[in-house]
Design an enzyme around this catalytic site. Structure first.
Site, PDB file in Angstrom:
ATOM      1  N   HIS A 148       0.880  -1.022  -0.395  1.00 26.89           N
ATOM      2  CA  HIS A 148       0.068  -0.085  -0.036  1.00 26.89           C
ATOM      3  C   HIS A 148       0.917   1.134  -0.059  1.00 26.89           C
ATOM      4  O   HIS A 148       0.525   1.856   0.798  1.00 26.89           O
ATOM      5  CB  HIS A 148      -0.546  -0.193   1.410  1.00 26.89           C
ATOM      6  CG  HIS A 148      -1.593  -1.208   0.961  1.00 26.89           C
ATOM      7  ND1 HIS A 148      -2.609  -1.399   2.027  1.00 26.89           N
ATOM      8  CD2 HIS A 148      -1.994  -2.731   0.289  1.00 26.89           C
ATOM      9  CE1 HIS A 148      -3.353  -2.210   2.099  1.00 26.89           C
ATOM     10  NE2 HIS A 148      -3.067  -2.300   0.824  1.00 26.89           N
ATOM     11  N   GLU A 242     -13.262   0.797  -4.248  1.00 23.27           N
ATOM     12  CA  GLU A 242     -14.518   1.876  -3.982  1.00 23.27           C
ATOM     13  C   GLU A 242     -13.224   2.887  -5.612  1.00 23.27           C
ATOM     14  O   GLU A 242     -12.546   2.618  -5.270  1.00 23.27           O
ATOM     15  CB  GLU A 242     -14.204   2.423  -2.823  1.00 23.27           C
ATOM     16  CG  GLU A 242     -14.477   2.270  -2.504  1.00 23.27           C
ATOM     17  CD  GLU A 242     -14.949   2.813  -0.689  1.00 23.27           C
ATOM     18  OE1 GLU A 242     -15.247   2.186  -0.193  1.00 23.27           O
ATOM     19  OE2 GLU A 242     -13.737   4.207  -0.755  1.00 23.27           O
TER      20      GLU A 242
END
Length: 368
Positions: A148, A242
């Site tokens: 990440h 998302e």
């Protein structure tokens, strides 16, 4: 007799040809969807087009390639890049006034023996070498975790530069805390200065470059050319990828709210919505592992203008999203099965391009 043998031979050839076409129908159809422009790339994390239509391409391993007139040249003079897990050399973007100032913006992982974190820098290109390098932002602290890093870069119409940094695998501390880096979208002036109207400039101990927070790992970011809004997408865990429209000072909820669950199948939250936290414009469950995105702002593709293209790492396709009133109305899968789609861009020529891992950069061909 000879005529019969000739007829038999012709029939046999026809049968074999039909069999070949049937067996390779998928590949023949697929070949009409795209053409390979830049071959033999490993992980083309990002790419952009120079005014002469040549390309600058980042390879995650730490190589910057200039592709011009059919040839690849390695750019020298790069900063020290630490390839660590998902981190390495990531996105690349030109300054909106590149023709005048020559600035190129790069995001990459930098660090030391204690680990690495995401960095934003700018430099100029001179005879296949980066010069005038300036580090504009370095997320801290360094971490040995491999996940990440983010990271995408975009400029808005006012010339501000935005970039994303993932939560670095520390979901319980980083994304919801504005005094900590990571799990954020940042906004800077093009020279790295903090805008005076950034949302947290007057908050004690806040990281004042933060523009929005509560993100997991945004690996797609583009300015919507029709509205001027900043659109991102980000990886969920197991479910809950998302698409978001980024707004000043807003909290996008990770990990307090989510449509995803742990990779083990257990829940880390039972909430998908809470007051004061933004809802995604769209979410994918199961996860598609999105990376790269581009709006179609071109007349080259009949019926696609205004659509949003999102690459899928996990399922190896591009989701061609039809938008209506700011919502995803429907999705069409294109370029299925070529490989993990890492990056998507619209070129200066109006054509759409995608960076495919272990393949290269392909041009998406319009349907007849």
């Amino acid at each position: 007799m000879k005529n019969l043998k000739s007829i038999f031979g012709i029939l046999l050839m026809c049968v074999l040809l039909l069999s070949f076409i049937k067996q390779n129908k998928g590949e023949l159809q697929k070949s009409k969807e795209y053409e390979l422009v830049v071959a033999d790339l490993s992980i083309p994390w990002g790419f952009t087009f120079l005014p002469d239509n040549s390309m600058l391409i980042t390879e995650k391993e730490g190589k910057l390639i200039h592709f011009i007139k059919g040839k690849k040249t390695d750019i020298t003079g790069l900063p020290k890049i630490k390839e660590q897990g998902q981190g390495g050399l990531m996105d690349i973007e030109l300054h909106p006034n590149y023709k005048k100032n020559g600035w190129i913006y790069l995001s990459y992982a930098s660090g030391n023996s204690k680990g690495a974190n995401t960095t934003l820098m700018r430099a100029r290109l001179n005879n296949s070498k980066l010069i005038n390098q300036e580090v504009l932002y370095k997320a801290s602290p360094n971490s040995k975790r491999g996940q990440h890093f983010g990271s995408r870069i975009a400029f808005d119409k006012k010339g501000y530069v935005y970039f994303s940094v993932g939560d670095r695998g520390n979901r319980d501390e980083n994304p919801q805390d504005i005094t900590r880096d990571c799990g954020k979208v940042y906004r800077l002036h093009d020279d790295g200065k903090i805008p005076k109207d950034n949302p947290f400039v007057n908050v004690k101990n806040a990281k004042t470059a933060i523009y929005s927070f509560g993100h997991r790992n945004p690996q797609g970011m583009e300015i919507n050319p029709f509205t001027g809004e900043i659109w991102t997408h980000e990886h969920g865990p197991r479910g809950g990828d998302e698409i978001n429209i980024i707004k000043k000072g807003k909290n996008y909820g990770w990990p307090t709210i989510s449509y995803g669950i742990n990779y083990s199948g257990t829940k880390f939250t039972d909430k998908t919505a809470l007051p004061g936290m933004e809802q995604p414009l769209h979410q994918w469950t199961p996860s598609i592992a999105p990376s790269g995105m581009a709006f179609v702002n071109s007349d080259k593709y009949p019926g696609w203008k205004g659509n949003l293209l999102v690459g899928s790492l996990k399922f190896q396709y591009i989701s061609n999203c039809t938008l209506k009133n700011g919502k995803v109305l429907k999705e069409e899968k294109i370029l299925e099965g070529l490989g993990r789609v890492r990056s998507v861009e619209q070129g200066n020529d109006g054509y759409l391009y995608a960076g495919i891992e272990q393949l290269g950069i392909v041009r998406i061909l319009p349907k007849n």
